[in-house]
Motif scaffolding. Sequence first.
Motif, PDB file in Angstrom:
ATOM      1  N   ASP A  30      77.314  70.414  27.991  1.00  0.00           N
ATOM      2  CA  ASP A  30      77.729  69.733  26.623  1.00  0.00           C
ATOM      3  C   ASP A  30      78.302  70.697  25.615  1.00  0.00           C
ATOM      4  O   ASP A  30      77.613  71.047  24.544  1.00  0.00           O
ATOM      5  N   GLN A  42      78.528  72.463  20.462  1.00  0.00           N
ATOM      6  CA  GLN A  42      77.897  71.894  21.329  1.00  0.00           C
ATOM      7  C   GLN A  42      78.230  70.175  20.970  1.00  0.00           C
ATOM      8  O   GLN A  42      78.209  69.954  20.062  1.00  0.00           O
ATOM      9  N   GLN A  44      77.594  66.433  22.324  1.00  0.00           N
ATOM     10  CA  GLN A  44      76.671  65.657  23.315  1.00  0.00           C
ATOM     11  C   GLN A  44      77.603  64.585  24.121  1.00  0.00           C
ATOM     12  O   GLN A  44      78.719  64.131  23.653  1.00  0.00           O
ATOM     13  N   GLY A  45      77.358  64.501  25.544  1.00  0.00           N
ATOM     14  CA  GLY A  45      78.194  63.701  26.318  1.00  0.00           C
ATOM     15  C   GLY A  45      79.333  64.428  27.017  1.00  0.00           C
ATOM     16  O   GLY A  45      79.942  63.699  27.972  1.00  0.00           O
ATOM     17  N   LYS A  46      79.902  65.480  26.516  1.00  0.00           N
ATOM     18  CA  LYS A  46      81.114  66.149  27.326  1.00  0.00           C
ATOM     19  C   LYS A  46      80.962  66.386  28.676  1.00  0.00           C
ATOM     20  O   LYS A  46      81.818  66.124  29.414  1.00  0.00           O
ATOM     21  N   GLY A  47      79.570  66.720  29.012  1.00  0.00           N
ATOM     22  CA  GLY A  47      79.437  67.185  30.530  1.00  0.00           C
ATOM     23  C   GLY A  47      79.690  66.289  31.422  1.00  0.00           C
ATOM     24  O   GLY A  47      80.391  66.196  32.344  1.00  0.00           O
ATOM     25  N   THR A  77      75.444  65.422  35.727  1.00  0.00           N
ATOM     26  CA  THR A  77      75.822  66.675  35.285  1.00  0.00           C
ATOM     27  C   THR A  77      76.326  67.737  36.458  1.00  0.00           C
ATOM     28  O   THR A  77      76.661  68.814  36.091  1.00  0.00           O
ATOM     29  N   VAL A 223      84.744  63.457  22.533  1.00  0.00           N
ATOM     30  CA  VAL A 223      84.221  62.811  23.883  1.00  0.00           C
ATOM     31  C   VAL A 223      85.122  61.430  23.964  1.00  0.00           C
ATOM     32  O   VAL A 223      85.270  60.980  25.241  1.00  0.00           O
TER      33      VAL A 223
END
Length: 238
Positions: A30, A42, A44-47, A77, A223
Amino acid sequence: MTDTALLYSGKAKQVFATADPDVLKMVYLDQATALNGKKKVQIQGKGPVNLQISTLLFQTVAAAGIPTHYIATDDATTMRVRKCTMLPLEVVFRNLASGHFESKFQVAHLRPFSPAIHEYYFKSDALDDPFINNDQIKALGIADDATLAQLRDLTDRLNALLTARFAQAGITLVDGKFEFGRLSDGTLVLADELSPDNFRLVDSTTKESLDKDVFRKDEGPLVPVYEEVLRRLQESED
């Protein structure tokens, strides 16, 4: 080595060993970076969304008979891949003018190129990934003429395939980069990832960015843009 042995930690992924010496686990982070890592955040949720896009596109490429390092996607992930000896090159293609090319040569935004422009960059964070030409590649022992010809052919095939695939989803593939490596038997394969981190994408109608330019230019949350790319690709599958 065990599944917990970290081999490499990059800008957007970590690579781990497995019990099989020819298989690695690639964990999508992320994290978003720009300016060769100078801007890092960072997110959140990108990975997971990047992993889903990469999975879909690697499967598309493999179905077309182009060799890749992809084996399977294990969880939200983690992707399992074949171990490669990576060529220290970013293989760049440009279908339309944008980004660095546009500013460097002062050409109109999204000016089309036919055929596509091909460029190489030497992968080195310490050197800021400098441009490198064919003679320099050969002088450094990175690739010979036959390998350079193979890289160009694979890039053209991948560009045509992915341009058509994104077009089905109402997205224009402006430019992007591929990375390649060799398996233990010497086979040259497509590696790394296939996502809006690596491609410059725009809506085919509005020309709005659907890639990491949104992050680079602080145009809004990243995202939801990547989720839109994923949604379009999933809904336009044959």
